[in-house]
Enzyme design. Sequence first.
Site, PDB file in Angstrom:
ATOM      1  N   LYS A 190      -7.110  57.760  26.896  1.00 10.20           N
ATOM      2  CA  LYS A 190      -7.598  56.879  25.842  1.00 10.20           C
ATOM      3  C   LYS A 190      -7.185  57.467  24.502  1.00 10.20           C
ATOM      4  O   LYS A 190      -7.735  58.462  24.032  1.00 10.20           O
ATOM      5  CB  LYS A 190      -9.119  56.718  25.863  1.00 10.20           C
ATOM      6  N   GLU A 266     -12.789  70.333  23.288  1.00  6.94           N
ATOM      7  CA  GLU A 266     -12.228  71.040  22.134  1.00  6.94           C
ATOM      8  C   GLU A 266     -12.723  70.268  20.937  1.00  6.94           C
ATOM      9  O   GLU A 266     -12.227  69.190  20.624  1.00  6.94           O
ATOM     10  CB  GLU A 266     -10.701  71.087  22.210  1.00  6.94           C
ATOM     11  N   CYS A 301      -7.747  70.696  13.586  1.00  8.55           N
ATOM     12  CA  CYS A 301      -9.057  71.206  14.000  1.00  8.55           C
ATOM     13  C   CYS A 301      -9.203  72.691  13.678  1.00  8.55           C
ATOM     14  O   CYS A 301     -10.304  73.160  13.373  1.00  8.55           O
ATOM     15  CB  CYS A 301      -9.298  70.934  15.477  1.00  8.55           C
ATOM     16  N   GLU A 399     -17.045  70.225   8.526  1.00 11.72           N
ATOM     17  CA  GLU A 399     -15.624  70.004   8.782  1.00 11.72           C
ATOM     18  C   GLU A 399     -15.167  68.763   8.013  1.00 11.72           C
ATOM     19  O   GLU A 399     -15.551  67.643   8.346  1.00 11.72           O
ATOM     20  CB  GLU A 399     -15.361  69.824  10.280  1.00 11.72           C
TER      21      GLU A 399
END
Length: 496
Positions: A190, A266, A301, A399
């Site tokens: 996906k 992750e 990331c 973040e």
Amino acid sequence: MTERTHEDWLALARKVVPATTAWIGGPVPSLSGATRTTVNPATGAVLAEVAECDEHDVDAAVAAARRAFEGGAWSTASPRDRAAVLHRIARKIEDHVEELALLDSLDAGKRIADTIAIDAPGSAAILRWYAESLDKVYGEVAPTGAADLAVVTREPLGVVAAVVPWNYPLEMAIWKIAPALAAGNSVILKPAEDSPLSALRLAGLAAEAGLPDGVLSVVPGAGPVAGRALGRHRGVDVVTFTGSTSTGQLFQQYAGQSNLKQVWLEAGGKSAVVVLDDVADLDAAADGVAAGIFTNTGQVCSATSRLVVQRGVADELVQRVVGRALAIDVGDPLDPATGMGPVASERQAARVLELMEAGAAQAREVHGGGLVPDMPAPTYVRPQVLLGVDPDAPIAQTEVFGPVLSVHVVDTVDEAVAVANGTPYALAAGLWTDSLSRAHGVARRLRAGTVSVNCVDALDVATPFGGFGQSGYGRDLSLHALDKFTGLKTTWIHHG
């Protein structure tokens, strides 16, 4: 081949015809007929109307994946035969490298300089690495008595759902697909809502390379619909996910609500780069600090979004970093000379700008930030460097996933380590020092899945990538990635 110019890439982009259907045993529309518009964030122009899959499409993909797995054409094929197909898929990627590079650049706003040199060819290289590894992974023979033989083998787990983000659409898909396929599983991919085009093209190329029907499906769709359906589906054996921590927590819940499927995450990051006061080459360190946060517009990331620097070199280093940040040419990602492209969507740009404004209010001194004026879409943001930020301030804990660097000046190594480790995340870290003993000692104390010493975001297919804490668990890349997609099976034979 002569390097392409800006005009070359613009001309090639006009010729791109994206695949727009889902892929479940072949190209198929969504069962509902629904579509989602995917937009070029660099221009605001519509790229395509892509099939919008829901739980019914997920049901069909899972059924196809299960049939393929139990049919055995892939799951029981020899390592050498699976390797041959993976090599052919890699060659297909190489043969279509410009097309795939353009799809990611157009779909996600990524610099063509990166997608053509790193993302697309790197994806082929990862497939080849796993293909080459297949006949080098051995089972075990356990120590038993003379009347017994206990053999430990690695078995594919079945149907793997891979849910990937928009910042590296093709490459993140390959990180998941390559080891899962190599191990003999069927995979349902996906892609992110904002960047499905390279995944859809990849499915077609894999089929051309001889991957059996049902072994790889692609179901574009919304995370809360298609992603949730995969997470809750009792026919899915494993979910592997890269994305936000909050979404990773949802996948853990989905597993508990369904069949206790394995979930490998992750997730988020708020990585620090520590610069100690023994560094002589501050230009190299400044280059590394800038690259660590401004590469891919900060949408990484493991981006080192916090600079922790000892006071003895702070003023000189920060001056260099600010100069580099303000000198970055923000522009068209199809121009090879562009230093930084747009963020991946107007929605993400709005979030980054909101956090930039909040961060500016938390800082003593602000350099850069805000929208670049007179651009074709409101997605081009200027790099921002924030000085005098408290390590516990929201901007230093959240973040951003954008080009925002907070600077934290410390006096001692102990303080540097405490600040660097002072978030819930533990994905990556950077360290600059001229002392070998300090490099070993401080790197050991930094809580991170990868510590890059005197370099930037060190990464290779041969080394594991992943984190601790709220950055998730499990590892992508290296032979360790196979652990996520295989189970250990003991066969005990008694012959007394």
